[in-house]
Design a protein around this motif. Sequence first.
Motif, mmCIF file in Angstrom:
data_model
loop_
_atom_site.group_PDB
_atom_site.id
_atom_site.type_symbol
_atom_site.label_atom_id
_atom_site.label_comp_id
_atom_site.label_asym_id
_atom_site.label_seq_id
_atom_site.Cartn_x
_atom_site.Cartn_y
_atom_site.Cartn_z
ATOM 1 N N ASP A 91 -27.784 -1.011 22.850
ATOM 2 C CA ASP A 91 -27.959 -0.923 21.400
ATOM 3 C C ASP A 91 -26.639 -1.037 20.647
ATOM 4 O OD1 ASP A 91 -30.705 -0.646 21.585
ATOM 5 O OD2 ASP A 91 -30.617 1.543 21.708
ATOM 6 N N VAL A 92 -25.530 -0.805 21.328
ATOM 7 C CA VAL A 92 -24.207 -0.963 20.722
ATOM 8 C C VAL A 92 -23.575 -2.294 21.137
ATOM 9 C CG1 VAL A 92 -21.879 0.005 20.541
ATOM 10 C CG2 VAL A 92 -23.879 1.535 20.635
ATOM 11 N N LEU A 93 -23.655 -2.604 22.421
ATOM 12 C CA LEU A 93 -22.968 -3.787 22.929
ATOM 13 C C LEU A 93 -23.592 -5.087 22.422
ATOM 14 C CD1 LEU A 93 -20.840 -5.092 24.703
ATOM 15 C CD2 LEU A 93 -22.377 -4.821 26.667
ATOM 16 N N LEU A 94 -24.895 -5.203 22.468
ATOM 17 C CA LEU A 94 -25.516 -6.470 22.092
ATOM 18 C C LEU A 94 -25.294 -6.836 20.625
ATOM 19 C CD1 LEU A 94 -28.840 -6.360 24.161
ATOM 20 C CD2 LEU A 94 -26.686 -7.474 24.710
ATOM 21 N N PRO A 95 -25.399 -5.918 19.671
ATOM 22 C CA PRO A 95 -25.062 -6.285 18.288
ATOM 23 C C PRO A 95 -23.612 -6.735 18.123
ATOM 24 C CG PRO A 95 -26.388 -4.298 18.309
ATOM 25 C CD PRO A 95 -26.031 -4.575 19.734
ATOM 26 N N ALA A 96 -22.700 -6.127 18.861
ATOM 27 C CA ALA A 96 -21.299 -6.543 18.781
ATOM 28 C C ALA A 96 -21.134 -7.970 19.314
ATOM 29 C CB ALA A 96 -20.417 -5.578 19.575
ATOM 30 N N MET A 97 -21.863 -8.295 20.356
ATOM 31 C CA MET A 97 -21.802 -9.653 20.897
ATOM 32 C C MET A 97 -22.390 -10.655 19.903
ATOM 33 S SD MET A 97 -22.808 -8.908 24.898
ATOM 34 C CE MET A 97 -22.426 -10.586 25.438
ATOM 35 N N ARG A 98 -23.486 -10.293 19.278
ATOM 36 C CA ARG A 98 -24.094 -11.171 18.276
ATOM 37 C C ARG A 98 -23.133 -11.407 17.109
ATOM 38 N NH1 ARG A 98 -28.262 -14.456 18.105
ATOM 39 N NH2 ARG A 98 -28.706 -13.813 15.975
ATOM 40 N N ALA A 99 -22.446 -10.345 16.699
ATOM 41 C CA ALA A 99 -21.525 -10.471 15.565
ATOM 42 C C ALA A 99 -20.356 -11.401 15.873
ATOM 43 C CB ALA A 99 -21.001 -9.085 15.176
ATOM 44 N N ALA A 100 -20.046 -11.573 17.154
ATOM 45 C CA ALA A 100 -18.927 -12.435 17.538
ATOM 46 C C ALA A 100 -19.292 -13.913 17.536
ATOM 47 C CB ALA A 100 -18.436 -12.033 18.933
ATOM 48 N N MET A 101 -20.560 -14.245 17.454
ATOM 49 C CA MET A 101 -20.994 -15.624 17.674
ATOM 50 C C MET A 101 -20.733 -16.598 16.525
ATOM 51 S SD MET A 101 -24.502 -15.065 19.869
ATOM 52 C CE MET A 101 -24.964 -16.783 19.647
ATOM 53 N N PRO A 102 -20.848 -16.220 15.246
ATOM 54 C CA PRO A 102 -20.653 -17.223 14.183
ATOM 55 C C PRO A 102 -19.309 -17.944 14.243
ATOM 56 C CG PRO A 102 -21.748 -15.298 13.291
ATOM 57 C CD PRO A 102 -21.343 -14.940 14.683
ATOM 58 N N ALA A 103 -18.227 -17.210 14.445
ATOM 59 C CA ALA A 103 -16.909 -17.856 14.512
ATOM 60 C C ALA A 103 -16.813 -18.778 15.729
ATOM 61 C CB ALA A 103 -15.806 -16.800 14.566
ATOM 62 N N TRP A 104 -17.405 -18.380 16.811
ATOM 63 C CA TRP A 104 -17.424 -19.201 18.034
ATOM 64 C C TRP A 104 -18.254 -20.463 17.820
ATOM 65 C CZ3 TRP A 104 -14.600 -20.004 22.011
ATOM 66 C CH2 TRP A 104 -15.098 -20.454 23.231
ATOM 67 N N ARG A 105 -19.373 -20.326 17.137
ATOM 68 C CA ARG A 105 -20.206 -21.486 16.783
ATOM 69 C C ARG A 105 -19.427 -22.456 15.907
ATOM 70 N NH1 ARG A 105 -23.855 -19.510 12.523
ATOM 71 N NH2 ARG A 105 -21.954 -19.922 11.347
ATOM 72 N N ASP A 106 -18.755 -21.920 14.911
ATOM 73 C CA ASP A 106 -18.048 -22.762 13.946
ATOM 74 C C ASP A 106 -16.849 -23.485 14.557
ATOM 75 O OD1 ASP A 106 -19.889 -21.860 12.125
ATOM 76 O OD2 ASP A 106 -18.535 -20.435 11.142
ATOM 77 N N ALA A 107 -16.353 -22.998 15.685
ATOM 78 C CA ALA A 107 -15.183 -23.627 16.310
ATOM 79 C C ALA A 107 -15.486 -25.038 16.793
ATOM 80 C CB ALA A 107 -14.702 -22.774 17.477
ATOM 81 N N GLY A 108 -16.741 -25.314 17.143
ATOM 82 C CA GLY A 108 -17.123 -26.653 17.566
ATOM 83 C C GLY A 108 -17.027 -26.872 19.063
ATOM 84 N N PRO A 109 -17.674 -27.923 19.558
ATOM 85 C CA PRO A 109 -17.758 -28.167 21.005
ATOM 86 C C PRO A 109 -16.416 -28.355 21.696
ATOM 87 C CG PRO A 109 -19.412 -29.470 19.848
ATOM 88 C CD PRO A 109 -18.533 -28.864 18.798
ATOM 89 N N GLU A 110 -15.488 -29.085 21.065
ATOM 90 C CA GLU A 110 -14.222 -29.329 21.752
ATOM 91 C C GLU A 110 -13.418 -28.051 21.898
ATOM 92 O OE1 GLU A 110 -10.689 -32.585 21.688
ATOM 93 O OE2 GLU A 110 -10.949 -31.456 19.815
ATOM 94 N N ALA A 111 -13.292 -27.278 20.842
ATOM 95 C CA ALA A 111 -12.517 -26.035 20.926
ATOM 96 C C ALA A 111 -13.121 -25.094 21.954
ATOM 97 C CB ALA A 111 -12.452 -25.356 19.558
ATOM 98 N N ARG A 112 -14.449 -24.994 21.961
ATOM 99 C CA ARG A 112 -15.090 -24.120 22.944
ATOM 100 C C ARG A 112 -14.812 -24.608 24.367
ATOM 101 N NH1 ARG A 112 -19.404 -24.054 18.997
ATOM 102 N NH2 ARG A 112 -20.528 -25.694 20.123
ATOM 103 N N ASP A 259 -15.641 -9.854 22.674
ATOM 104 C CA ASP A 259 -17.001 -9.424 22.987
ATOM 105 C C ASP A 259 -17.954 -10.593 23.222
ATOM 106 O OD1 ASP A 259 -16.092 -6.831 22.705
ATOM 107 O OD2 ASP A 259 -16.646 -6.726 20.579
ATOM 108 N N LEU A 260 -17.471 -11.811 23.061
ATOM 109 C CA LEU A 260 -18.280 -12.969 23.417
ATOM 110 C C LEU A 260 -18.625 -12.988 24.901
ATOM 111 C CD1 LEU A 260 -16.465 -15.670 21.279
ATOM 112 C CD2 LEU A 260 -18.909 -15.112 21.125
ATOM 113 N N VAL A 261 -17.788 -12.376 25.721
ATOM 114 C CA VAL A 261 -18.083 -12.243 27.152
ATOM 115 C C VAL A 261 -17.939 -10.773 27.520
ATOM 116 C CG1 VAL A 261 -17.485 -12.928 29.502
ATOM 117 C CG2 VAL A 261 -17.276 -14.581 27.642
ATOM 118 N N SER A 262 -19.028 -10.183 27.980
ATOM 119 C CA SER A 262 -19.034 -8.751 28.272
ATOM 120 C C SER A 262 -19.714 -8.494 29.615
ATOM 121 C CB SER A 262 -19.756 -7.978 27.158
ATOM 122 O OG SER A 262 -19.094 -8.149 25.914
#
Length: 558
Positions: A91-112, A259-262
Amino acid sequence: MPSELSTVLLVERHRGTLDKALEAVRTRAYWSPYPEHPKAYADADEGRAAFEALLGRRFDLDQPGTDEWTGGEHSPYGLELGVQYPHPDPDVLLPAMRAAMPAWRDAGPEARALVCLEILARINARTHEFAHAVMHTSGQAFTMALQAGGPHAQDRGLEAVAYAYVEQVRTPDSADWVKPQGKRDPLTLRKAFTAVPRGIGLVIGCNTFPTWNGYPGLFASLATGNAVLVKPHPRAVLPLALTVSVAREVLAEAGFSPDLVSLAVERPGEGLAKTLALRPEVKVIDYTGSTAFGDWLESHALQAQVFTEKAGVNTVVVDSTDDYRGMLSNLAFSLSLYSGQMCTTPQNLLIPRDGITTDAGPRTYDEVVADLGAAIDGLLGDDARANALLGALVNPEVKARLDAAPGIGEVALASRSVTHPEFPDAVVRTPALLKLDSAKPEAESAFMAECFGPVSFAVAVDSTDAALELLRRTVREKGAMTVGAYTTSPEVERKLEEACWEECAQLSLNLTGGVYVNQTAAFSDFHGSGGNPAANAALCDGAFVASRFRMVEVRRPA
């Protein structure tokens, strides 16, 4: 990105490697950026010391939601690891992981992709440390742990990144859409396309190959924009904990939330995988293990895209050969490697009861079986060589199956115990080879079920055509990760290919040299097919990555 790992630096370090990986998956030619020879890695003593420094301590990842500490790994070689890992509150870890995703999404395929390659590069630099961690959780012999748990696993991770990149950039970032209207002004739209991740990817690790089986799903999900929660097998936590630690370090340096990888390590008997698999935040699941739990995931985790590799019954059809000695040597090695504790190890050898033709003259069924037993004995007669090939039995269940094997059929080759000079508590056993008759119903109940470990069956069949029919039925009903065959007949070869095309199984023909049916090469070979009950996905193809993200379009007047 901040200066520690800027975009320019990542491009400079890794864009060339990514381009070579893209070319390799296109041509299917041999290529690897990670050398497999132990001498290629100069940190042997440092790696061992680093591994030993981890023992008996807490493995702190500084991730949110840690509510207690847990552990309990015991090496198949007799060493008590004593490492304690953070236990998560979802209940704590999964919301933190979700919150980390928008910036990772916006980085684009090459940066990832480039961040993923930096993670793999840092793992590669610690290959000896990882090798000890894999060895002492899986029971693999050290050289195999270094190769399969190190560069070969890293290859599979990079291969997944390459496929993920290809699928994401197939669609352009933007497009101008102009529809002529005759005499009227054309309709014009500006369209933008974004690869959007599904959610959190859950990787459920296995005991035997924690990195080799874990890296494809981990990196496929991460490279497509998802956060990844790694739930290791309770007996093989350390290699994946090290992986998570490296990933978190790199992500932070690159300006993203670690937190993108936990990591999610369960308490003894907790069954955490079931709890996590049903969480609504989890949208992708990668699993390697038993058929029972794989079936449960597929039928219960309906909110997620589930990728499973489960049990299968791998089969070799022996029809004829023009290199009898080479065939026996190749099969002996395949049956012995890692004590048969591979999802690709052959189990059933289908041999016509009237025998086969060879370059050494005709051989009866009994002679083929006896000669194969002698080849295994010759390969493993020296205990030092045997230890280097066999490793240790990974868990008591494997030993129990091996001990029960003599009650299944006539013993053509009995298993023997081998003493390990450095780890006397290790359970090291040579393979058992049993003779079964396909015409007997009680025999069928044995060879039509997976017997994971160093037990194989020489199954007498009425003819090669009967072997082909049994092969088809086995793959169709039980699944197979690998199929092997030996024949000098073009007609039999054609029938074998047809059987494997129709039942969707990967086929190796007439292997007599240094390539074995239970080994696959990243960037070239497909591991599994996704088309029979042994696995619903192949490592690695476009289908393995494409459903981990969706293309979302935004359009507006130009």
